[in-house]
Design a protein around this motif. Structure first.
Motif, PDB file in Angstrom:
ATOM      1  N   VAL A   1     -20.054   2.732  24.144  1.00 26.78           N
ATOM      2  CA  VAL A   1     -19.395   1.902  23.133  1.00 26.78           C
ATOM      3  C   VAL A   1     -19.609   0.430  23.461  1.00 26.78           C
ATOM      4  CG1 VAL A   1     -17.645   3.681  22.651  1.00 26.78           C
ATOM      5  CG2 VAL A   1     -17.139   1.866  24.302  1.00 26.78           C
ATOM      6  N   SER A   2     -19.460  -0.415  22.453  1.00 26.61           N
ATOM      7  CA  SER A   2     -19.649  -1.851  22.660  1.00 26.61           C
ATOM      8  C   SER A   2     -18.349  -2.572  22.985  1.00 26.61           C
ATOM      9  CB  SER A   2     -20.291  -2.487  21.423  1.00 26.61           C
ATOM     10  OG  SER A   2     -19.441  -2.324  20.297  1.00 26.61           O
ATOM     11  N   ASP A   3     -17.217  -2.015  22.576  1.00 23.89           N
ATOM     12  CA  ASP A   3     -15.919  -2.659  22.775  1.00 23.89           C
ATOM     13  C   ASP A   3     -14.938  -1.591  23.244  1.00 23.89           C
ATOM     14  OD1 ASP A   3     -13.224  -3.577  22.236  1.00 23.89           O
ATOM     15  OD2 ASP A   3     -14.074  -5.143  20.955  1.00 23.89           O
ATOM     16  N   ILE A   4     -14.585  -1.626  24.515  1.00 21.58           N
ATOM     17  CA  ILE A   4     -13.741  -0.589  25.105  1.00 21.58           C
ATOM     18  C   ILE A   4     -12.376  -0.524  24.422  1.00 21.58           C
ATOM     19  CG2 ILE A   4     -12.575   0.154  27.226  1.00 21.58           C
ATOM     20  CD1 ILE A   4     -14.987  -1.130  28.753  1.00 21.58           C
ATOM     21  N   ASP A   5     -11.735  -1.661  24.224  1.00 18.87           N
ATOM     22  CA  ASP A   5     -10.393  -1.662  23.612  1.00 18.87           C
ATOM     23  C   ASP A   5     -10.424  -1.120  22.188  1.00 18.87           C
ATOM     24  OD1 ASP A   5      -9.205  -2.671  25.937  1.00 18.87           O
ATOM     25  OD2 ASP A   5      -9.550  -4.746  25.320  1.00 18.87           O
ATOM     26  N   ARG A   6     -11.435  -1.495  21.422  1.00 14.81           N
ATOM     27  CA  ARG A   6     -11.566  -0.982  20.048  1.00 14.81           C
ATOM     28  C   ARG A   6     -11.783   0.527  20.065  1.00 14.81           C
ATOM     29  NH1 ARG A   6     -16.680  -2.650  16.406  1.00 14.81           N
ATOM     30  NH2 ARG A   6     -17.651  -1.352  17.990  1.00 14.81           N
ATOM     31  N   ALA A   7     -12.589   1.016  21.007  1.00 13.21           N
ATOM     32  CA  ALA A   7     -12.835   2.457  21.110  1.00 13.21           C
ATOM     33  C   ALA A   7     -11.562   3.203  21.504  1.00 13.21           C
ATOM     34  CB  ALA A   7     -13.945   2.736  22.120  1.00 13.21           C
ATOM     35  N   VAL A   8     -10.784   2.648  22.427  1.00 10.93           N
ATOM     36  CA  VAL A   8      -9.509   3.280  22.809  1.00 10.93           C
ATOM     37  C   VAL A   8      -8.603   3.372  21.592  1.00 10.93           C
ATOM     38  CG1 VAL A   8      -7.381   2.989  24.138  1.00 10.93           C
ATOM     39  CG2 VAL A   8      -9.600   2.628  25.239  1.00 10.93           C
ATOM     40  N   GLU A   9      -8.490   2.296  20.853  1.00 11.15           N
ATOM     41  CA  GLU A   9      -7.642   2.305  19.657  1.00 11.15           C
ATOM     42  C   GLU A   9      -8.114   3.372  18.664  1.00 11.15           C
ATOM     43  OE1 GLU A   9      -6.819  -0.528  15.825  1.00 11.15           O
ATOM     44  OE2 GLU A   9      -7.014  -1.521  17.775  1.00 11.15           O
ATOM     45  N   PHE A  10      -9.409   3.481  18.469  1.00  8.07           N
ATOM     46  CA  PHE A  10      -9.944   4.463  17.527  1.00  8.07           C
ATOM     47  C   PHE A  10      -9.647   5.887  17.994  1.00  8.07           C
ATOM     48  CE2 PHE A  10     -13.362   7.309  16.102  1.00  8.07           C
ATOM     49  CZ  PHE A  10     -13.237   7.175  14.727  1.00  8.07           C
TER      50      PHE A  10
ATOM     51  N   PRO B   1     -24.723   1.463  22.808  1.00  7.37           N
ATOM     52  CA  PRO B   1     -23.528   1.820  22.048  1.00  7.37           C
ATOM     53  C   PRO B   1     -23.914   2.489  20.732  1.00  7.37           C
ATOM     54  CG  PRO B   1     -23.292  -0.375  22.953  1.00  7.37           C
ATOM     55  CD  PRO B   1     -24.715   0.056  23.206  1.00  7.37           C
ATOM     56  N   GLY B   2     -23.244   3.585  20.425  1.00  3.26           N
ATOM     57  CA  GLY B   2     -23.500   4.299  19.179  1.00  3.26           C
ATOM     58  C   GLY B   2     -24.654   5.272  19.234  1.00  3.26           C
ATOM     59  N   SER B   3     -25.257   5.482  20.398  1.00  3.08           N
ATOM     60  CA  SER B   3     -26.440   6.339  20.488  1.00  3.08           C
ATOM     61  C   SER B   3     -26.131   7.823  20.683  1.00  3.08           C
ATOM     62  CB  SER B   3     -27.360   5.854  21.615  1.00  3.08           C
ATOM     63  OG  SER B   3     -26.700   5.939  22.871  1.00  3.08           O
ATOM     64  N   MET B   4     -24.873   8.179  20.880  1.00  2.00           N
ATOM     65  CA  MET B   4     -24.512   9.591  21.062  1.00  2.00           C
ATOM     66  C   MET B   4     -24.425  10.254  19.688  1.00  2.00           C
ATOM     67  SD  MET B   4     -23.917  11.822  23.450  1.00  2.00           S
ATOM     68  CE  MET B   4     -23.331  10.989  24.899  1.00  2.00           C
ATOM     69  N   ARG B   5     -25.094  11.366  19.534  1.00  2.00           N
ATOM     70  CA  ARG B   5     -25.142  12.060  18.244  1.00  2.00           C
ATOM     71  C   ARG B   5     -24.690  13.505  18.390  1.00  2.00           C
ATOM     72  NH1 ARG B   5     -25.331   7.699  16.655  1.00  2.00           N
ATOM     73  NH2 ARG B   5     -26.993   6.604  15.592  1.00  2.00           N
ATOM     74  N   GLY B   6     -23.910  13.955  17.422  1.00  2.00           N
ATOM     75  CA  GLY B   6     -23.607  15.373  17.290  1.00  2.00           C
ATOM     76  C   GLY B   6     -22.664  15.963  18.313  1.00  2.00           C
ATOM     77  N   LEU B   7     -21.801  15.152  18.912  1.00  2.00           N
ATOM     78  CA  LEU B   7     -20.759  15.752  19.736  1.00  2.00           C
ATOM     79  C   LEU B   7     -19.936  16.655  18.831  1.00  2.00           C
ATOM     80  CD1 LEU B   7     -19.692  12.614  21.748  1.00  2.00           C
ATOM     81  CD2 LEU B   7     -20.737  14.666  22.692  1.00  2.00           C
ATOM     82  N   GLN B   8     -19.422  17.735  19.361  1.00  5.49           N
ATOM     83  CA  GLN B   8     -18.752  18.693  18.485  1.00  5.49           C
ATOM     84  C   GLN B   8     -17.349  19.006  18.962  1.00  5.49           C
ATOM     85  OE1 GLN B   8     -21.201  21.686  16.783  1.00  5.49           O
ATOM     86  NE2 GLN B   8     -19.580  23.209  16.867  1.00  5.49           N
ATOM     87  N   LEU B   9     -16.429  18.937  18.021  1.00  3.80           N
ATOM     88  CA  LEU B   9     -15.046  19.353  18.213  1.00  3.80           C
ATOM     89  C   LEU B   9     -14.834  20.640  17.438  1.00  3.80           C
ATOM     90  CD1 LEU B   9     -13.393  15.880  17.601  1.00  3.80           C
ATOM     91  CD2 LEU B   9     -13.517  17.067  19.792  1.00  3.80           C
ATOM     92  N   VAL B  10     -13.886  21.460  17.864  1.00  8.80           N
ATOM     93  CA  VAL B  10     -13.551  22.697  17.160  1.00  8.80           C
ATOM     94  C   VAL B  10     -12.067  22.672  16.832  1.00  8.80           C
ATOM     95  CG1 VAL B  10     -13.417  25.215  17.355  1.00  8.80           C
ATOM     96  CG2 VAL B  10     -15.408  24.002  18.250  1.00  8.80           C
TER      97      VAL B  10
ATOM     98  N   PHE C   1     -17.147  19.404   9.027  1.00  8.38           N
ATOM     99  CA  PHE C   1     -17.157  18.049   8.479  1.00  8.38           C
ATOM    100  C   PHE C   1     -17.483  17.128   9.647  1.00  8.38           C
ATOM    101  CE2 PHE C   1     -12.749  18.334   9.894  1.00  8.38           C
ATOM    102  CZ  PHE C   1     -12.451  17.064  10.369  1.00  8.38           C
ATOM    103  N   GLY C   2     -17.669  15.849   9.378  1.00  5.36           N
ATOM    104  CA  GLY C   2     -18.038  14.941  10.448  1.00  5.36           C
ATOM    105  C   GLY C   2     -17.409  13.582  10.298  1.00  5.36           C
ATOM    106  N   PHE C   3     -17.534  12.798  11.356  1.00  5.41           N
ATOM    107  CA  PHE C   3     -17.085  11.409  11.334  1.00  5.41           C
ATOM    108  C   PHE C   3     -17.844  10.638  12.411  1.00  5.41           C
ATOM    109  CE2 PHE C   3     -14.210  13.407  14.368  1.00  5.41           C
ATOM    110  CZ  PHE C   3     -14.079  12.469  15.391  1.00  5.41           C
ATOM    111  N   SER C   4     -17.754   9.315  12.329  1.00  7.18           N
ATOM    112  CA  SER C   4     -18.380   8.430  13.310  1.00  7.18           C
ATOM    113  C   SER C   4     -17.338   7.486  13.869  1.00  7.18           C
ATOM    114  CB  SER C   4     -19.477   7.577  12.656  1.00  7.18           C
ATOM    115  OG  SER C   4     -20.487   8.392  12.128  1.00  7.18           O
ATOM    116  N   ASP C   5     -17.571   7.028  15.101  1.00  7.97           N
ATOM    117  CA  ASP C   5     -16.677   6.011  15.650  1.00  7.97           C
ATOM    118  C   ASP C   5     -17.177   4.632  15.212  1.00  7.97           C
ATOM    119  OD1 ASP C   5     -18.699   5.151  17.449  1.00  7.97           O
ATOM    120  OD2 ASP C   5     -17.733   6.037  19.197  1.00  7.97           O
ATOM    121  N   PRO C   6     -16.468   3.554  15.543  1.00  9.68           N
ATOM    122  CA  PRO C   6     -16.877   2.221  15.083  1.00  9.68           C
ATOM    123  C   PRO C   6     -18.270   1.791  15.530  1.00  9.68           C
ATOM    124  CG  PRO C   6     -14.595   2.167  15.797  1.00  9.68           C
ATOM    125  CD  PRO C   6     -15.137   3.521  16.181  1.00  9.68           C
ATOM    126  N   ASP C   7     -18.793   2.382  16.622  1.00  8.55           N
ATOM    127  CA  ASP C   7     -20.142   2.039  17.079  1.00  8.55           C
ATOM    128  C   ASP C   7     -21.219   2.903  16.452  1.00  8.55           C
ATOM    129  OD1 ASP C   7     -20.101  -0.126  19.128  1.00  8.55           O
ATOM    130  OD2 ASP C   7     -18.602   1.192  20.019  1.00  8.55           O
TER     131      ASP C   7
END
Length: 143
Positions: A12-21, A66-75, A108-114
């Motif tokens: 991530v590019s901004d640790i605090d923003r990522a924590v908030e997300f 930052p933002g280069s991780m693709r396709g992590l999966q949650l169940v 379904f999917g989503f992306s983080d701010p990065d």
């Protein structure tokens, strides 16, 4: 011998923003947020998961863009309820797609701010048979 995957480093590019997300919008548990003169490292865990994400500024964490991780999966056991929860917290989630009517075919999917991307898969069986039994939880105050 078990070999368990317990941490995934997320760039991530901004640790605090990522924590908030991840904490406030996605609902991950904040396990620790450690800052000292050498580092800033944060670990967050999805409810019911044995695997966490780690974000920070250690040299190995800065090797990925930052933002280069693709396709992590949650169940989840209910994709519609999970999507509504995320959208209600301000996450821009895709529409639900059913690739197969059998259990496990709904996503379904989503992306983080990065721009790191996540797929969310519905496995209804997880409602009755969670991967980590409820009695084995509690590592970070989960109920």
């Amino acid at each position: 011998m078990d070999w368990t995957l317990e941490v995934v480093v997320l760039p991530v590019s901004d640790i605090d923003r990522a924590v908030e997300f991840y904490r406030d919008k996605v609902g991950f548990h904040l396990d620790h947020n450690t800052t000292n003169e050498h580092m800033h490292v944060v670990q967050l865990t999805p409810p019911g998961s044995g695997c966490s994400i780690v974000i920070g500024d250690l040299p190995s964490q800065r090797e990925m863009a930052p933002g280069s991780m693709r396709g992590l999966q949650l169940v989840v056991s209910d994709a519609r309820a999970a999507r509504e929860e995320l959208v209600g917290r301000g996450v821009d989630a895709s529409e639900i797609t059913v690739f197969d009517e059998r259990d496990g075919g709904t996503f379904f999917g989503f992306s983080d701010p990065d721009g790191n991307t996540w797929a969310v898969q519905e496995l209804k069986v997880r409602a009755e048979k969670p991967l980590i039994p409820l009695e084995a939880r509690g590592r970070f105050g989960e109920e």
